[in-house]
Design an enzyme around this catalytic site. Sequence first.
Site, PDB file in Angstrom:
ATOM      1  CE  LYS A  64       5.436   3.878   0.230  1.00 41.49           C
ATOM      2  NZ  LYS A  64       6.351   2.884  -0.365  1.00 41.49           N
ATOM      3  NE  ARG A 105      10.297  -2.818  -5.719  1.00 41.78           N
ATOM      4  CZ  ARG A 105       9.708  -1.924  -4.894  1.00 41.78           C
ATOM      5  NH1 ARG A 105      10.465  -1.093  -4.190  1.00 41.78           N
ATOM      6  NH2 ARG A 105       8.407  -1.849  -4.791  1.00 41.78           N
ATOM      7  CG  HIS A 142      -3.652 -15.205   7.132  1.00 40.69           C
ATOM      8  ND1 HIS A 142      -2.400 -15.775   7.127  1.00 40.69           N
ATOM      9  CD2 HIS A 142      -4.394 -15.907   6.229  1.00 40.69           C
ATOM     10  CE1 HIS A 142      -2.367 -16.769   6.260  1.00 40.69           C
ATOM     11  NE2 HIS A 142      -3.563 -16.874   5.707  1.00 40.69           N
ATOM     12  N   PRO A 172       0.828  -1.204   0.000  1.00 39.84           N
ATOM     13  CG  PRO A 172      -0.828  -1.595   1.589  1.00 39.84           C
ATOM     14  CD  PRO A 172       0.501  -2.113   1.107  1.00 39.84           C
ATOM     15  CD  GLU A 173       2.895   2.745  -4.470  1.00 44.23           C
ATOM     16  OE1 GLU A 173       3.058   3.900  -4.900  1.00 44.23           O
ATOM     17  OE2 GLU A 173       3.073   1.730  -5.173  1.00 44.23           O
ATOM     18  NE  ARG A 187       4.628 -11.564   0.835  1.00 42.80           N
ATOM     19  CZ  ARG A 187       5.302 -11.125  -0.221  1.00 42.80           C
ATOM     20  NH1 ARG A 187       4.704 -10.303  -1.086  1.00 42.80           N
ATOM     21  NH2 ARG A 187       6.541 -11.498  -0.445  1.00 42.80           N
TER      22      ARG A 187
END
Length: 275
Positions: A58, A263, A92, A2-3, A111
């Site tokens: 962020k 990237r 999770h 997420p940005e 993750r």
Amino acid sequence: MPEMPEVETVRRSLIAQVKGRKITHVEIRYPDLITGDVDQFVEFVTGATISDIGRRAKFLLIHLNNGYTIISHLRMEGKYRISADPSAIDKHSHAIFTLDNGQKMIYNDVRKFGRMQLWNTDDLSDNKSLKKLGPEPLSAEFTFQNLKPRIMRHHKDIKTVLLDQSVMSGLGNIYVDEVLWKVKLHPETPSNHLSDEDIQKIIEASNQEMDKGIAAGGSSIRTYVDATGHKGTMQNNLKVYGKEGTPCPRCGTEIKKIKVGGRGTHFCPKCQVVK
């Protein structure tokens, strides 16, 4: 990851649901989620009221009425959900904050890359993670005077430099690709080759892309949803990111994907030429 537009959207969706609510119980199921002492985190957060939710780049800043703030970084897959339904909690769900209205603020992270840290609200500017952040788009500090020396001191490619959160913060892989396409700069252009006009265009394009991204509720390219479970729509407006093999919207040349600084990077080989 997420940005800035995605984190801002999460902030807005959280604040509408949890501002003013008292946290009556805290359960941390994955201790490594917490930077610092887990027991102290639980002790200080339990019984506190969420007075506001802010954001820096962020990072989400969950302000409590006891003088502390939960600094939350979602990293790759972190997300919040507000629900009273027990089925909303799964394997999770790594942090569960029970609220005084029976709802739970659930932090989910497939993750396990996300992190939370409790910090004195009055001393947030001293926090190591926040202190190193550069100016972010749409802020008063995001000016040519501030950005030019931060960019020009580097000899690395402009893609890598714009991803460096100490240079300018809030943008990640998606929006940096979009900004560089918009200003017609090849991602491998050395940063110290930029002109004043190039830098000014980066500032303007970054502001525009953040505005559009926030208005669209962010980009739901993979698993991103806000705290109400809704996806964003900015992915429908992207020009180059994820568009390899399709025509450039500006000139019709096929969009290419290369690796820059490790990237995945999308660009138009005709519109964006190395300077």
